[in-house]
Scaffold this active site. Structure first.
Site, mmCIF file in Angstrom:
data_model
loop_
_atom_site.group_PDB
_atom_site.id
_atom_site.type_symbol
_atom_site.label_atom_id
_atom_site.label_comp_id
_atom_site.label_asym_id
_atom_site.label_seq_id
_atom_site.Cartn_x
_atom_site.Cartn_y
_atom_site.Cartn_z
ATOM 1 C CB CYS A 2 49.736 127.321 20.002
ATOM 2 S SG CYS A 2 50.925 126.573 21.089
ATOM 3 N NE ARG A 27 48.253 127.796 14.059
ATOM 4 C CZ ARG A 27 48.942 128.585 13.260
ATOM 5 N NH1 ARG A 27 48.673 128.615 11.986
ATOM 6 N NH2 ARG A 27 49.909 129.347 13.739
ATOM 7 C CD1 TRP A 74 53.291 120.684 18.905
ATOM 8 C CD2 TRP A 74 54.787 122.146 19.672
ATOM 9 N NE1 TRP A 74 54.544 120.168 18.668
ATOM 10 C CE2 TRP A 74 55.470 121.038 19.131
ATOM 11 C CE3 TRP A 74 55.531 123.196 20.223
ATOM 12 C CZ2 TRP A 74 56.864 120.953 19.107
ATOM 13 C CZ3 TRP A 74 56.913 123.108 20.205
ATOM 14 C CH2 TRP A 74 57.566 121.995 19.652
ATOM 15 C CG ASN A 100 49.420 130.772 19.599
ATOM 16 O OD1 ASN A 100 49.022 129.998 20.456
ATOM 17 N ND2 ASN A 100 48.843 130.906 18.416
ATOM 18 N N GLY A 101 53.475 131.644 21.404
ATOM 19 C CA GLY A 101 54.784 132.294 21.479
ATOM 20 C C GLY A 101 55.452 131.980 22.796
ATOM 21 C CD GLU A 481 60.148 116.570 1.825
ATOM 22 O OE1 GLU A 481 60.954 117.028 2.634
ATOM 23 O OE2 GLU A 481 58.917 116.689 1.974
ATOM 24 C CE LYS A 485 56.851 115.090 4.475
ATOM 25 N NZ LYS A 485 57.494 116.309 4.051
ATOM 26 C CD GLU A 488 57.165 115.412 8.595
ATOM 27 O OE1 GLU A 488 57.216 116.272 9.471
ATOM 28 O OE2 GLU A 488 57.159 115.701 7.386
ATOM 29 C CG HIS A 504 82.621 108.085 2.015
ATOM 30 N ND1 HIS A 504 83.959 107.856 1.798
ATOM 31 C CD2 HIS A 504 82.104 108.437 0.816
ATOM 32 C CE1 HIS A 504 84.252 108.082 0.521
ATOM 33 N NE2 HIS A 504 83.141 108.435 -0.094
ATOM 34 C CE LYS A 603 51.347 122.349 7.150
ATOM 35 N NZ LYS A 603 52.082 121.318 6.382
#
Ligand code: AGP
Length: 608
Positions: A2, A27, A74, A100-101, A481, A485, A488, A504, A603
């Protein structure tokens, strides 16, 4: 997660609000809206979807006025619809709130307000704040906000306007960043410096517990009892070009290609090659304190957690101090063993990730010293840690973290070097490691010069439904990583595994349809990786390998190969991660995905 923007001055607010929202769209991009104080009323315009939808709505029905707030969302409470988009208005329409929050006691407050006759028009927690401010309004808007905040539990960055007290924005911060931008006859409010950088570099970061009254000709910061507070004016030291695409198709690509520079920036003025050590000004750890460390906990989320795993291996190898890596979200709810001889390293690009921040606070509460590895200057973690190492990677706008990751690894290496030299690493080994660090920017450039090869490889795998990433030792986190990448930004299912662990379980997945990416530079465990490559080939898997030299042992086993330069084993992740960033990027682009704004992501994750 947000974004909040506010403008108060002599000009029309809407263009400033829209520009700020566009700059913060990374954001959050579920829905957006603005509220502008227009004479006797506050007029709100909102739209589901990207900012472009809001722009069209505003073009059709312009709103006029010189004071306004805006928000890009968001979604947390309620789906991303227009009715849930911010700003939320009070029942009588005199108050508009962006937030926000999370207001944790929203249900209880909603029940009380409904009992008083307030009708709710959204599923959000934020709407309670709008009604509460209306309910408690007497005197000024700031008094009403302060009174309302006494009832509220949770986290917030809030910006509120009201037609009952025109000409001002009242902001409040607890756990969600906000800053005031100082202009000439105008002031701005934003959750993110990039939103206002085109207009001013002079900013005041609000602290938790602050309430700010922002007007055209000035601002005041108050505490929760309305007592005046003094806050420092700071200067944003990066340029507008840092937050623009500059000819690249996407921010992510720009940021991948910035890495020769950002890796160098992370080391600038810090690496002392001739002494085989580093100088880290912000550590705030004396020689005695560094010598007294018994154990280290590194805590982070997502990509930053992957760099933490690399840091663990570096520190244990060179400093011989036990290190534990913890997901911040798990650490904060465990009962971890922390003493006053524990150093807690907190890694975060944004410096705002809610779980990471909470984990840092928990570590502090238990007596640890905290060291933040943070990119965003002035962010909450950077302000609350005991000492820190800024990454100096510049703003990272692409939701998928790239340059911040390699800078984190470099910052961890610098810290390791300093600590290791104090704890017995010989000057010869220190110099060897420092030289390898100094060579990295040029080597990163060499990797990027071969980007086109990865684009061709990507063409072959753009339709794969699954990809497995394997690596050993310090390259296992690189595999994690690489998989993160890819998933996402391309929405392809991808898993990272320690190469030997494959047998395994995940080996059951291998057939001719399964591409397997091996991170296989020539390091101490290379021979072991070869065996794992053979296991995949024996089951007809397709092998894509990141290697560092001609390897007779791999002859005939690789379907695709990407070569990187060699460095010392512990620094290999800096070079090996870049081809995987490129692979994910090119695959996602070829699938037509929105690389910079992948679905469901934002983000910076400022909620639990
Ligand atoms: C990385 O590509 C992600 N989008 C995400 O995992 C991110 O690294 C994580 O949310 C942590 O963010 P931070 O570094 O800002 O704390």
């Amino acid at each position: 997660m947000c974004g909040i923007i506010g403008y108060v001055g002599g000009k029309q607010a809407t263009p400033f609000l829209l520009e700020g929202l566009r700059r913060m769209e990374y954001r959050g991009y579920d829905s957006a809206g603005v509220a502008v104080a227009n004479g006797g009323a506050v007029v709100t315009c909102r739209a589901a979807g990207k900012i472009a939808r809001l722009e069209s709505a505003l073009a059709a029905t312009p709103v006029h006025g010189t004071v306004g707030v805006g928000h890009t969302r968001w979604a947390t409470h309620g789906p991303p619809t227009e009715r849930n988009a911010h700003p939320h208005a009070s029942a009588d329409g005199t108050v508009a709130v962006v937030h926000n929050g999370i207001i944790e006691n929203a249900n209880a407050l909603r029940a009380v307000l409904q009992g008083k006759g307030y009708e709710f028009r959204s599923d959000t927690d934020t709407e309670v704040m709008a009604h509460l401010v209306q309910e408690l309004f007497e005197g000024s808007l700031e008094d009403a906000v302060i009174n309302a905040l006494r009832e509220v539990e949770g986290t917030y960055g809030l910006a509120i306007v009201s037609s009952r007290d025109p000409g001002k924005i009242v902001a409040a911060r607890k756990g969600s960043p906000l800053l005031i931008g100082i202009g000439d006859g105008e002031h701005f409010l934003a959750s993110d410096a990039s939103a206002i950088l085109a207009h001013t570099r002079q900013v005041v970061y609000l602290d938790d517990g602050d309430v700010a009254v922002v007007q055209a000709d000035g601002y005041r910061v108050l505490d929760r009892d309305a007592a005046p507070m003094s806050r420092r004016v700071e200067k944003i030291d990066w340029d507008l070009s840092a937050i623009e695409r500059g000819g690249y198709a996407h921010f992510m690509l720009k940021e991948i290609f910035e890495q020769p520079q950002t890796v160098e920036n992370a080391m600038r003025g810090r690496l002392i090659v001739e002494d085989g050590t580093s100088k880290l000004g912000g550590l705030n750890l004396s020689h005695e304190q560094l010598m007294a460390i018994d154990n280290i906990i590194i805590t982070a989320c997502g990509t930053s957690w992957h760099s933490a795993l690399i840091g663990e291996m570096m520190i244990e190898e060179l400093c011989r101090i036990p290190v534990e890596v913890e997901y911040a979200s798990e650490f904060r709810y465990r009962n971890p063993i922390v003493t006053d001889r524990t150093l807690c390293i907190v890694i975060s690009q944004s410096g705002e990730t809610a779980d990471t921040l909470a984990a840092m606070r928990e570590a502090k509460r238990r007596g640890a010293r905290t060291l933040g590895l943070v990119n965003v200057v002035g962010s909450t973690i950077a302000r609350e840690d005991d000492g820190g190492i800024y990454l100096h990677a510049g703003p990272e706008i692409g939701v998928a973290s790239t340059k911040a990751f390699t800078s984190q690894v470099v910052a961890l290496a610098l810290f390791t070097l300093k600590l290791a030299r104090k704890r017995g690493l010989s000057v010869t080994r220190g110099i060897e490691f420092a030289k390898a660090l100094a060579a990295l920017p040029g080597q990163v450039r060499e990797v990027l010069d071969r980007a086109e090869q990865m684009e061709h490889i990507a063409e072959e795998f753009k339709r794969s439904p699954n990809v497995l990433y394997l690596g050993r030792g310090v390259n296992f986190p690189v595999a994690l990583e690489g998989a993160l990448k890819l998933k996402e930004i391309s929405y392809i299912h991808a898993e990272g595994y320690p190469a030997a662990e494959m047998k395994h379980g995940p080996i059951a997945l291998i057939d001719e349809m399964m591409p397997v990416v091996f991170v296989a530079p020539h390091d101490a465990v290379f021979d072991k990786v070869v065996s794992n490559v053979q296991e995949v080939k024996a089951r007809k898997g397709t092998v894509i390998a990141v290697t560092s030299r001609d390897e007779p042992a791999l002859a005939g086993l690789l379907d695709y190969e990407f070569r990187i330069p060699e460095t010392v084993d512990l620094l290999m992740p800096v070079l090996a991660s870049i081809p995987l960033q490129l692979l994910a990027y090119y695959i996602a682009v070829k699938r037509g995905a929105n690389v910079d704004q992948p679905r469901n992501l934002a983000k910076s994750v400022t909620v639990e």
